[in-house]
Design a protein around this motif. Sequence first.
Motif, mmCIF file in Angstrom:
data_model
loop_
_atom_site.group_PDB
_atom_site.id
_atom_site.type_symbol
_atom_site.label_atom_id
_atom_site.label_comp_id
_atom_site.label_asym_id
_atom_site.label_seq_id
_atom_site.Cartn_x
_atom_site.Cartn_y
_atom_site.Cartn_z
ATOM 1 N N PRO A 247 0.712 -1.157 -0.073
ATOM 2 C CA PRO A 247 0.247 -0.034 0.067
ATOM 3 C C PRO A 247 0.931 1.327 0.027
ATOM 4 O O PRO A 247 2.029 1.189 0.741
ATOM 5 N N ILE A 248 0.514 2.213 -0.867
ATOM 6 C CA ILE A 248 1.146 3.478 -0.898
ATOM 7 C C ILE A 248 0.935 4.562 -0.169
ATOM 8 O O ILE A 248 -0.293 5.073 -0.332
ATOM 9 N N GLN A 249 1.395 5.306 0.896
ATOM 10 C CA GLN A 249 1.192 6.605 1.666
ATOM 11 C C GLN A 249 1.540 7.661 0.789
ATOM 12 O O GLN A 249 2.905 7.577 0.255
ATOM 13 N N ALA A 250 0.962 8.745 0.544
ATOM 14 C CA ALA A 250 1.529 9.763 -0.148
ATOM 15 C C ALA A 250 2.855 10.568 0.259
ATOM 16 O O ALA A 250 3.762 10.557 -0.753
ATOM 17 N N ASN A 251 2.954 10.408 1.499
ATOM 18 C CA ASN A 251 4.382 10.669 1.958
ATOM 19 C C ASN A 251 5.585 10.096 1.446
ATOM 20 O O ASN A 251 6.708 10.201 2.030
ATOM 21 N N LYS A 252 5.322 8.840 1.082
ATOM 22 C CA LYS A 252 6.290 7.851 0.575
ATOM 23 C C LYS A 252 6.644 7.748 -0.567
ATOM 24 O O LYS A 252 7.469 6.896 -1.243
ATOM 25 N N THR A 253 5.840 8.385 -1.575
ATOM 26 C CA THR A 253 5.937 8.273 -2.972
ATOM 27 C C THR A 253 7.438 8.782 -3.567
ATOM 28 O O THR A 253 7.836 8.097 -4.707
ATOM 29 N N ARG A 254 7.971 9.852 -3.111
ATOM 30 C CA ARG A 254 9.398 10.263 -3.577
ATOM 31 C C ARG A 254 10.449 9.017 -3.308
ATOM 32 O O ARG A 254 11.262 8.466 -4.096
ATOM 33 N N LEU A 255 10.371 8.332 -2.081
ATOM 34 C CA LEU A 255 11.428 7.127 -2.016
ATOM 35 C C LEU A 255 11.124 6.125 -2.984
ATOM 36 O O LEU A 255 12.122 5.488 -3.327
ATOM 37 N N HIS B 147 3.380 -1.806 -8.178
ATOM 38 C CA HIS B 147 2.048 -2.551 -8.500
ATOM 39 C C HIS B 147 1.047 -2.131 -8.125
ATOM 40 O O HIS B 147 -0.079 -2.531 -8.416
ATOM 41 N N SER B 148 1.143 -1.084 -7.135
ATOM 42 C CA SER B 148 -0.021 -0.925 -6.259
ATOM 43 C C SER B 148 -0.488 0.437 -6.391
ATOM 44 O O SER B 148 -0.989 1.202 -5.339
ATOM 45 N N VAL B 149 -0.533 1.146 -7.449
ATOM 46 C CA VAL B 149 -1.235 2.487 -7.698
ATOM 47 C C VAL B 149 -2.581 2.122 -8.036
ATOM 48 O O VAL B 149 -2.956 1.406 -8.785
ATOM 49 N N ASP B 150 -3.145 3.005 -7.042
ATOM 50 C CA ASP B 150 -4.693 2.827 -6.843
ATOM 51 C C ASP B 150 -5.691 4.406 -6.907
ATOM 52 O O ASP B 150 -6.689 4.179 -6.764
ATOM 53 N N ARG B 151 -4.925 5.180 -7.269
ATOM 54 C CA ARG B 151 -5.369 6.619 -7.204
ATOM 55 C C ARG B 151 -4.603 7.515 -7.792
ATOM 56 O O ARG B 151 -3.265 7.540 -7.869
ATOM 57 N N GLU B 152 -5.353 8.649 -8.407
ATOM 58 C CA GLU B 152 -4.496 9.919 -9.166
ATOM 59 C C GLU B 152 -3.639 10.484 -8.588
ATOM 60 O O GLU B 152 -2.339 10.792 -9.155
ATOM 61 N N LYS B 153 -3.809 10.881 -7.255
ATOM 62 C CA LYS B 153 -2.957 11.580 -6.432
ATOM 63 C C LYS B 153 -1.812 10.943 -6.389
ATOM 64 O O LYS B 153 -0.415 11.487 -6.471
ATOM 65 N N ILE B 154 -1.699 9.567 -6.186
ATOM 66 C CA ILE B 154 -0.455 8.844 -5.955
ATOM 67 C C ILE B 154 0.318 8.740 -7.301
ATOM 68 O O ILE B 154 1.714 8.929 -7.225
ATOM 69 N N ALA B 155 -0.259 8.562 -8.451
ATOM 70 C CA ALA B 155 0.313 8.482 -9.840
ATOM 71 C C ALA B 155 0.891 10.105 -10.128
ATOM 72 O O ALA B 155 2.029 9.950 -10.411
ATOM 73 N N GLU C 134 5.628 13.333 -10.813
ATOM 74 C CA GLU C 134 6.363 14.382 -10.544
ATOM 75 C C GLU C 134 7.951 14.112 -10.027
ATOM 76 O O GLU C 134 8.755 14.925 -10.154
ATOM 77 N N GLN C 135 7.995 13.238 -9.158
ATOM 78 C CA GLN C 135 9.209 13.012 -8.302
ATOM 79 C C GLN C 135 10.011 11.866 -9.081
ATOM 80 O O GLN C 135 11.413 11.805 -8.455
ATOM 81 N N ILE D 280 -11.271 2.024 -13.269
ATOM 82 C CA ILE D 280 -9.874 1.575 -13.907
ATOM 83 C C ILE D 280 -9.468 2.458 -15.077
ATOM 84 O O ILE D 280 -8.319 2.647 -14.992
ATOM 85 N N PHE D 281 -10.475 2.533 -16.023
ATOM 86 C CA PHE D 281 -9.927 3.111 -17.126
ATOM 87 C C PHE D 281 -9.725 4.599 -17.028
ATOM 88 O O PHE D 281 -8.665 4.995 -17.841
ATOM 89 N N SER D 282 -10.439 5.302 -16.128
ATOM 90 C CA SER D 282 -9.995 6.682 -15.999
ATOM 91 C C SER D 282 -8.773 6.785 -15.369
ATOM 92 O O SER D 282 -7.911 7.671 -15.833
ATOM 93 N N LEU D 283 -8.294 5.855 -14.452
ATOM 94 C CA LEU D 283 -7.056 6.104 -13.721
ATOM 95 C C LEU D 283 -6.031 5.620 -14.900
ATOM 96 O O LEU D 283 -4.977 6.277 -15.000
ATOM 97 N N ALA D 284 -6.319 4.491 -15.616
ATOM 98 C CA ALA D 284 -5.376 3.949 -16.688
ATOM 99 C C ALA D 284 -5.060 5.287 -17.729
ATOM 100 O O ALA D 284 -3.795 5.556 -17.997
#
Length: 228
Positions: free
Chosen positions: A82-90, A99-107, A112-113, A143-147
């Motif tokens: 699971p991905i927390q937003a504050n861990k995306t840079r690492l 493998h675990s991207v499940d929302r736009e914010k994370i993508a 950006e990083q 799924i398709f809008s996130l893709a």
Amino acid sequence: MTEIATKLTQVQKQIHDACNQANRDPQLVTLLAVSKTKSAQLIQQAIDAGQRHFGENYVQEAVEKIQQLAHNPELIWHFIGPIQANKTRLIAENFSWVHSVDREKIAKRLNEQRDPNITPLNVCLQVNISGEQSKSGVNQDEIFSLADFINNCKQLRLRGIMAIPEKTDDTEQRLHRFNSLFDLYQQLQQRYPDVDTLSMGMSNDMPEAIASGSTMVRIGTAIFGKRD
Ligand SMILES: *Cc1c(COP(=O)(O)O)cnc(C)c1O
């Protein structure tokens, strides 16, 4: 031969057998060794036995091990937790795959990083197929809008989907879920011809996943033993 090397050989044989049964080419199924909670020393044994793809779930723990093992050429690290937003840079800085991207914010953050001077980050959407209890994963109708969103991110490369179907002892039901994931994978492939990855199958359901078309199996326990 180390114990890990023996287990790896067994898992590779199981992949081979499952592919033969399903009339599939074993070359098209990648073994991802899931090394969460396991030491760099044990991972090194798997590397020495020829394993190259490793999956990790916890960012901090993973980054430490990636650094400890940096002298090994050609390792490919996959983030599967699971991905927390504050861990995306690492994640963007240390992994080749997520493998675990499940929302736009994370993508958006991963895009950006990710350093534009290195290869794009390979991305699978984690999908939540019906009948699944876990809260992670994008729902089928989104799924398709996130893709689409990921497909428009320059530093990301959409590779496919990942799922963790709810545990069940019912083989038929497992096959049914894996088959719906395969349908979804094919729909995604029609829209994005570069999509080539269906990440499904773990230690307890690998043969069914392969029978249903998995291209990447994520195996922890069968290689490294039980986790504490
Ligand atoms: C832990 C984990 C695995 C490996 O599970 P095993 O049952 O030990 O093979 C695979 N995928 C994900 C997402 C995991 O968290």
